[in-house]
Scaffold this active site. Structure first.
Site, mmCIF file in Angstrom:
data_model
loop_
_atom_site.group_PDB
_atom_site.id
_atom_site.type_symbol
_atom_site.label_atom_id
_atom_site.label_comp_id
_atom_site.label_asym_id
_atom_site.label_seq_id
_atom_site.Cartn_x
_atom_site.Cartn_y
_atom_site.Cartn_z
ATOM 1 N N LYS A 163 0.827 -1.216 0.000
ATOM 2 C CA LYS A 163 0.000 0.000 0.000
ATOM 3 C C LYS A 163 0.855 1.258 0.000
ATOM 4 O O LYS A 163 2.026 1.237 0.351
ATOM 5 C CB LYS A 163 -0.999 -0.065 1.149
ATOM 6 N N ARG A 182 -2.958 -10.302 4.704
ATOM 7 C CA ARG A 182 -3.339 -10.440 3.289
ATOM 8 C C ARG A 182 -2.232 -9.822 2.454
ATOM 9 O O ARG A 182 -2.014 -8.611 2.534
ATOM 10 C CB ARG A 182 -4.676 -9.712 3.072
HETATM 11 N N1 PMM Z 1 -7.209 -4.246 0.508
HETATM 12 C C1 PMM Z 1 -7.480 -4.323 -0.800
HETATM 13 C C2 PMM Z 1 -8.470 -5.205 -1.276
HETATM 14 N N2 PMM Z 1 -9.143 -6.004 -0.430
HETATM 15 N N3 PMM Z 1 -9.571 -6.750 1.762
HETATM 16 C C3 PMM Z 1 -9.333 -6.674 3.064
HETATM 17 N N4 PMM Z 1 -10.029 -7.445 3.926
HETATM 18 N N5 PMM Z 1 -8.393 -5.830 3.584
HETATM 19 C C4 PMM Z 1 -7.651 -5.005 2.798
HETATM 20 O O1 PMM Z 1 -6.827 -4.247 3.331
HETATM 21 C C5 PMM Z 1 -7.898 -5.047 1.384
HETATM 22 C C6 PMM Z 1 -8.876 -5.946 0.899
HETATM 23 C C7 PMM Z 1 -6.756 -3.443 -1.753
HETATM 24 O O2 PMM Z 1 -5.525 -3.983 -2.129
HETATM 25 P P1 PMM Z 1 -5.290 -4.767 -3.526
HETATM 26 O O3 PMM Z 1 -5.837 -3.889 -4.618
HETATM 27 O O4 PMM Z 1 -3.839 -4.959 -3.631
HETATM 28 O O5 PMM Z 1 -6.032 -6.063 -3.449
#
Ligand code: PMM
Length: 276
Positions: A208, A254
């Site tokens: 991020k 994650r």
């Molecule tokens: N961040 C993203 C997408 N889904 N889900 C949860 N539970 N927590 C998060 O911090 C989260 C998520 C955005 O990141 P990406 O685009 O790299 O998937």
């Protein structure tokens, strides 16, 4: 032990891996690779939530995620579906998904709480203040830790009132969602306030924006004017945040780079073993 949730975005436009896994077969292969590297769960998402992203239709989201969820579940992978839409979550559960990850925590689709009341699977409820097109302007807090914890507590109460079993709720402070860098660092420093809510906690810091600007060397100031590092150069920092999350008692992290985080979590595990 902290679990690893591997990120599998089947979107053309996610901020760090957009466009890489749009072919279902390639996406399934990548998901299997994440498991090989140490992921316990693979989180399949079809709608980008990067700041400024616009929404997509349910039909398009289903087209992107269903073959991948089905393909991975058929190979025995524990699949989570990253969606705010109840219809998509329902179809993915039917296709074999074992976790629903809803970044809106049940706020985006009024059908979600009713689905999760009977789904019988873990439900990840993230702190969320609005869709991606407006979330940056919502990043205002007097006390980010207290406000995120208070909002998560309120979501738990509302979902339980809607019939969702409390034991299924996994909470997530929502790094980067309506939060600036300072907010993210404060939340990371006070993750124990989130785990104190008594639910499993998922931490999603991977690649991020706030990890793109770090001091150039220990003790140096952060150069706010510098170009942030590209997302793929944030994996070492992500491994470090994973270790901090594990120390704070997170249920799962994650991440995109599963191997780096697996090693970071293994270091934490060895230190814990050496203590006892
Ligand atoms: N961040 C993203 C997408 N889904 N889900 C949860 N539970 N927590 C998060 O911090 C989260 C998520 C955005 O990141 P990406 O685009 O790299 O998937």
């Amino acid at each position: 032990m902290t679990r690893i949730v591997g990120v599998l975005n089947v979107t053309p436009d996610s901020f760090s891996d957009g466009g890489e896994w749009v072919q279902p077969q390639r996406a399934v292969e990548h998901g299997l690779g994440l498991v090989e590297q140490g992921a316990d769960i693979v989180d399949v998402g079809g709608e980008s939530t990067r700041p400024g992203a616009s929404r997509i239709s349910a039909r398009e989201e289903a087209r992107r995620v269903l073959p991948v969820v089905r393909g991975l579940a058929a190979q025995g992978v524990r699949v989570s579906v990253d969606t705010m839409k109840a219809d998509i979550a329902r179809e993915c559960l039917e296709a074999g998904a074992a976790v629903v990850n809803d970044v809106s925590g049940g706020l985006a689709d009024p059908g979600m709480p009713a689905l999760m009341a009977t789904a019988g699977v873990p439900y990840v409820v993230m702190h969320w203040r609005g869709h991606s097109d407006t979330m940056d302007e919502r990043a205002t807090y007097d006390d980010v830790v207290a406000e995120v914890v208070g909002a998560l507590r309120a979501r738990v109460a509302a979902l339980v009132a809607d019939g969702v079993p409390a034991a299924q709720l996994v909470l997530d402070p929502g790094f980067g969602f309506a939060k600036d860098a300072g907010h993210n660092w404060r939340l990371l420093a006070h993750l124990d306030a989130v785990t104190a809510l008594g639910h499993p906690v998922l931490v999603g810091t991977s690649r991020k924006r706030f990890l793109g600007r770090l001091p150039a060397r220990p003790g140096a100031a952060v150069d706010e004017a510098a170009e942030p590092r590209p997302p793929a150069d944030r994996d070492l920092a992500t491994a470090a945040t994973s270790l901090l999350a594990a120390q704070a008692g997170a249920w799962a992290v994650r991440v995109h780079d599963v191997a780096a985080t697996r090693d970071a979590l293994a270091v934490w595990e060895m230190v814990q073993r050496a203590r006892t």
